[in-house]
Design an enzyme around this catalytic site. Sequence first.
Site, PDB file in Angstrom:
ATOM      1  N   ARG A 210     -25.259  -3.956   6.330  1.00 45.08           N
ATOM      2  CA  ARG A 210     -24.802  -4.977   5.588  1.00 45.08           C
ATOM      3  C   ARG A 210     -25.632  -5.640   6.429  1.00 45.08           C
ATOM      4  NH1 ARG A 210     -20.466  -6.274   2.695  1.00 45.08           N
ATOM      5  NH2 ARG A 210     -21.173  -4.900   0.675  1.00 45.08           N
TER       6      ARG A 210
ATOM      7  N   LYS B 112       0.977  -0.992  -0.220  1.00 39.79           N
ATOM      8  CA  LYS B 112       0.105  -0.167   0.200  1.00 39.79           C
ATOM      9  C   LYS B 112       1.403   1.260   0.315  1.00 39.79           C
ATOM     10  CE  LYS B 112      -4.349  -0.515   1.650  1.00 39.79           C
ATOM     11  NZ  LYS B 112      -5.623  -0.431   2.889  1.00 39.79           N
TER      12      LYS B 112
ATOM     13  N   GLU C 100     -19.667  -6.842   9.155  1.00 41.37           N
ATOM     14  CA  GLU C 100     -20.318  -5.704   9.925  1.00 41.37           C
ATOM     15  C   GLU C 100     -22.142  -6.633  10.898  1.00 41.37           C
ATOM     16  OE1 GLU C 100     -19.896  -4.555   6.952  1.00 41.37           O
ATOM     17  OE2 GLU C 100     -18.481  -3.050   7.686  1.00 41.37           O
TER      18      GLU C 100
HETATM   19  C1  LIG Z   1     -19.298  -2.930   3.741  1.00 41.50           C
HETATM   20  C2  LIG Z   1     -18.132  -2.500   4.075  1.00 41.50           C
HETATM   21  N1  LIG Z   1     -17.414  -2.481   5.945  1.00 41.50           N
HETATM   22  C3  LIG Z   1     -16.621  -1.213   5.321  1.00 41.50           C
HETATM   23  C4  LIG Z   1     -15.810  -0.400   4.763  1.00 41.50           C
HETATM   24  C5  LIG Z   1     -14.834   0.493   4.876  1.00 41.50           C
HETATM   25  N2  LIG Z   1     -13.636   0.205   3.923  1.00 41.50           N
HETATM   26  C6  LIG Z   1     -13.109   0.481   2.675  1.00 41.50           C
HETATM   27  S1  LIG Z   1     -11.258   0.573   2.346  1.00 41.50           S
HETATM   28  C7  LIG Z   1     -11.699  -1.119   3.172  1.00 41.50           C
HETATM   29  C8  LIG Z   1     -10.679  -1.507   3.428  1.00 41.50           C
HETATM   30  C9  LIG Z   1     -10.267  -2.993   2.125  1.00 41.50           C
HETATM   31  O1  LIG Z   1      -9.334  -3.432   2.715  1.00 41.50           O
HETATM   32  P1  LIG Z   1      -8.644  -4.243   0.594  1.00 41.50           P
HETATM   33  O2  LIG Z   1      -9.736  -4.850   0.873  1.00 41.50           O
HETATM   34  O3  LIG Z   1      -7.502  -4.974   1.513  1.00 41.50           O
HETATM   35  O4  LIG Z   1      -7.860  -3.283  -0.524  1.00 41.50           O
HETATM   36  P2  LIG Z   1      -6.681  -2.495  -0.186  1.00 41.50           P
HETATM   37  O5  LIG Z   1      -7.532  -0.922   1.089  1.00 41.50           O
HETATM   38  O6  LIG Z   1      -6.125  -3.225   1.240  1.00 41.50           O
HETATM   39  O7  LIG Z   1      -6.494  -2.083  -1.075  1.00 41.50           O
HETATM   40  C10 LIG Z   1     -12.691  -0.965   4.532  1.00 41.50           C
HETATM   41  C11 LIG Z   1     -12.438  -1.813   5.985  1.00 41.50           C
HETATM   42  C12 LIG Z   1     -17.012  -0.110   3.275  1.00 41.50           C
HETATM   43  N3  LIG Z   1     -15.684  -0.260   2.207  1.00 41.50           N
HETATM   44  N4  LIG Z   1     -17.544  -1.445   2.958  1.00 41.50           N
END
Ligand SMILES: Cc1ncc(C[n+]2csc(CCOP(=O)(O)OP(=O)(O)O)c2C)c(N)n1
Length: 681
Positions: free
Chosen positions: A418, A304, A390
């Site tokens: 969710r 990242k 969630e």
């Molecule tokens: C249902 C839901 N809960 C929480 C989030 C907040 N959120 C946005 S990105 C993220 C992390 C995603 O991590 P990853 O899939 O590993 O992608 P990266 O950012 O590391 O590329 C979260 C928790 C969301 N978008 N949707």
Amino acid sequence: MFLEKVSSPDDLKELNPIELRLYTDELRKFLIDTMSKVGGHVAANLGVVELSVALHYVFNTPEDKLVWDVGHQCYAHKIITGRRDAFSTIRQDGGLSGFTKITESPYDAFGAGHSSTSVSAGLGFAESEWVKGTCNQVVTIIGDGALTAGMAYEGLNHAGHLRRPNYIVIFNDNEMSISENVGALAKFFGKRITSKLYNRARDEIKLKLKAVSTSEIDIYEKVKTLSAAVKDFFSASSFFEALGFRYIGPIDGHNLDELVKTLESVRNLSLEATQTAMRTTGDLKSDPSSEGNPPILVHIKTKKGFGLASAEERPGDFHGVSGFCKETGEPTKKPTSKPSYTSIFSQTVCRMAEADPKIIAVTAAMPDGTGLNKFQKLFPDRFYDVGIAEQHAVTFSAAMRLNGLKPALAIYSTFLQRAYDQLIHDVAIQKIPLALFLDRSGLVGADGPTHHGVFDMSYLRCIPGMYIMAPKDENELQHMVYTALNCEKMVAVRFPRGEGYGGPLDSIFRMLPLGKSERLIQHIEPEVCIWAAGSCVASAVAAAKELRSKGIACEVVNARFIKPLDKEALVTDATRVKLMVSVEEGTVVGGLGAAILETLAKLNISLPVLNLGIPDEFIEHGNQDRLRELSNIDVKGIVAEVKKRMDLIRAKSVPKKLNPTAATTAMNNIKDTGVVPPIRH
Ligand SMILES: Cc1ncc(C[n+]2csc(CCOP(=O)(O)OP(=O)(O)O)c2C)c(N)n1
């Protein structure tokens, strides 16, 4: 130099490998330059620059579809697909969305914002190609964080059953969700280096064993069975293979050449298998049980924030940011002295937890966003980050509550959507007094329609036994947090994104009387009464003052409870005014205004009611205050709407005031007998 030459994936395909590398570097620089000015999801986007270039270089988009999970990492994809010139408008009023959006570009195959939907969507696309008899390929790109959510596994499980070789999943493993990723699977995937060694060794051994096999005895097949147990222990591949995927990886996601080569072979493999399968079956629906043509999962390893030192070092801080200094990584916006609602929530829970060991804190992958990272530091053994889960968070917390603990479950309003069935089935029906804290309720601004927390009042209000509170300021939030964790009710406290008013904070928390409102402005002979919820209370007060100067005597009530509504106060108001007004930062369908209308109707009270709130449409992204203005819930909008309606009321026949004695009788009758007598005006 090359950046300007590429306006579509076709232009990209014209570049030779060296030019492609140069283009990729320019693209990363352009992203850093622009995001340092306008902000955005910096860390996630810098991690997938090479991947985005390689995908568009290899696949035939938009016929082949790319489905980005969450969609927060799609900036390079947007630039490659013709949106470079508009890129500096991203997440601003009228500008590009910060996520994928099908109305924005044919290259955005599926809209997103919430996590872990990409496998189901990708599989739906892949399967429909099959049914239509075409063989376009579909690629889902999903992170390790998104793979902590149940929905992703529902999709993977089904993909393993359908076995469509035109379906490819890219597992973007950077070991991070927003914060450090959590869970047993995250640890399991952490063994991938061993897996890489394993893969190389496997390929070599396979070649050697095949060479010594005869037509009677396939030594490779025999050894393969024996080695399965060893493989299970060492390899992440076994996990995805068990789900029915052909596993390829891990690949260095920042090595453009390696990525392009791998994706080219994957594409050829997938295309060939798809065409063969379609030919052999001669039928549009092939036999899903056929073992030969599984979907493919490519495991790539990325970092990242890649290419920006501060973001690589502190990826959590560079999840979603406004402008920053490229050299130091420091935010350009000066921090204000006013505390955010989030910090007051977290501070209150931490203070309560010091005195009460039963208080625990639960978050679904948002320890920083909900402020619970503070709690985590102070009480590591009483803190739970359950991942992007969630649904699990609600049921897990419900059982802990039932078993004598007091969970403070903090979820953004939009993400609680969710867990709707869990709220009804696992909490409400069982009358479990769970306390929910809904951060980012209301309009959130730059993240737009997927993230506005405008539905919670509506979707929670219809759940029997639910209590819903909204604080008018951060001091009241403290008391609401305290009340919610002590009141033995299923209760949600909704509070907005952003800072409070910076007013004084009471040092002692107190229980608020349940279901009681608070009158903030009173008149001897009011014409209008505004009932406002949460973030709209201050605007309502300011609007009432302005209306007074325009000759309209306007009372203001802080509803405090959207459910149960303070019926006594409401009836009292309905007896004294010509116009009732509701103001809320939530959808007018089913919210506070609807609650007022329902209550008045039930009591047979009729008088003009003006409902101000989020209209029955999705609100785009943009500046939070500007969006409030567009919804007429800011001071100017409230004044204008009330004035307009009062002009009409004054011009037409003015309804007579309700007889107060009749109103009191009506209320007493409800209390005593549940029977509602008609009230005459
Ligand atoms: C249902 C839901 N809960 C929480 C989030 C907040 N959120 C946005 S990105 C993220 C992390 C995603 O991590 P990853 O899939 O590993 O992608 P990266 O950012 O590391 O590329 C979260 C928790 C969301 N978008 N949707």
